[in-house]
Write a protein that holds these residues in place. Structure first.
Motif: not given
Ligand SMILES: NC(=O)c1ccc[n+]([C@@H]2O[C@H](COP(=O)([O-])OP(=O)(O)OC[C@H]3O[C@@H](n4cnc5c(N)ncnc54)[C@H](O)[C@@H]3O)[C@@H](O)[C@H]2O)c1
Length: 259
Positions: A112-113, A115-116, A166, A169
């Motif tokens: 998440l860190q 990709n988002l 994944y 995200s």
């Protein structure tokens, strides 16, 4: 014959530009006459990409999860070029391919860190400045300031077993796309996302043969997307031909998408 676009005089940033899709997208943007800066955390891969691409390409080592580094890089890009016309939020990681009960919290957070949250940081830094730059004439009577294209995934629309982090995200990235599009709708900034199925890049090589077969079995066309097919769609989304589709999520899944 492929459609051609004239992006001469335009300056583009491609995050994750040293990787497979990023490099393909950069190649297409350069081919249309744009100047391109690749941002990537992998310095060695960046140098390889620059040598491979040639032309008006610059590179910058940026970890997109580092807020200060991202803000500095955005400041330097605007100072150096006067403006940023095109932002491609492409950097991403796959993470563990496991059922959720076997995954580690560190993996979930990391995916998440990058990709988002990373896409958020880059968008925040670049779009905040893009809003301040002058407009330029477009093909319609409505002047434009820039284009942002986010590289999400079909897994963000459909979800995927053994890829919860994944998929989540990328679903988040789709919501970010729609929200930023609404915020910039009157600024002449067109914000879109694409949802590709699998492509033959380093990311696809991380998965097992069994997983490959599982993914392929879900794609009605029975093949992975070619990097050039992704690049061609991104080129259109980065051009003035794409002037009214803001907030749009563009599918590129060989028929896999169900909505
Ligand atoms: N390959 C596929 O099957 C596929 C399918 C759909 C979507 N995508 C998406 O396309 C994008 C590009 O993936 P790819 O297939 O080219 O993979 P890739 O692994 O070849 O490239 C990803 C690049 O992102 C960079 N990166 C990772 N973390 C970073 C960070 N913190 N800061 C800066 N750069 C970082 C890597 O160094 C690498 O160069 C990703 O967002 C991915 O999720 C890929």
């Amino acid at each position: 014959m492929s459609a051609t676009y004239d992006l001469s005089g335009r300056f583009a940033i491609v995050t994750g530009g040293a990787g497979g899709l990023g490099r393909g997208i950069a190649r297409a943007l350069l081919g249309a006459g744009a100047k391109v800066e690749l941002w990537d955390a992998n310095g060695t891969a960046l140098l390889e990409a620059a040598a491979d691409l040639g032309g008006e390409v610059a590179v910058r080592i940026v970890d997109i999860t580092d807020a200060l580094a991202v803000d500095r890089a955005a400041g330097a890009a605007f100072d150096g070029h006067g403006r940023v016309d095109i932002l491609i939020n492409n950097a991403g990681v796959l993470g563990e391919v496991k059922p959720i009960w076997e995954t580690s919290p560190e993996n979930f957070q990391r995916v998440l860190q990058v990709n988002l949250f990373g896409a958020y940081l880059v968008t925040r830094a670049v779009v905040g400045r893009m809003r301040q730059q002058s407009t330029r004439a477009s093909l319609t009577p409505h002047p434009l300031r820039g284009h942002v294209v986010n590289i999400a995934s079909i897994q963000g629309k459909e979800g995927m077993a053994r890829a919860a982090a994944y998929s989540a995200s990328k679903a988040g990235l789709l919501a970010l796309t729609k929200s930023v599009a609404k915020e910039t709708a009157q600024d002449g900034i067109v914000v879109t996302a694409i949802t590709p199925s699998a492509a033959e890049t380093a990311m696809a090589k991380e998965i097992s043969e069994e997983r490959r077969a599982e993914i392929l079995g879900r794609i009605p066309m029975g093949r992975f997307v070619e990097v050039e097919e992704v690049a061609r769609m991104v080129l259109w989304l980065s051009s003035d031909e794409c002037s009214y589709a803001t907030g749009g999520i563009f599918d590129l899944s060989g028929g896999r998408a169900t909505y």
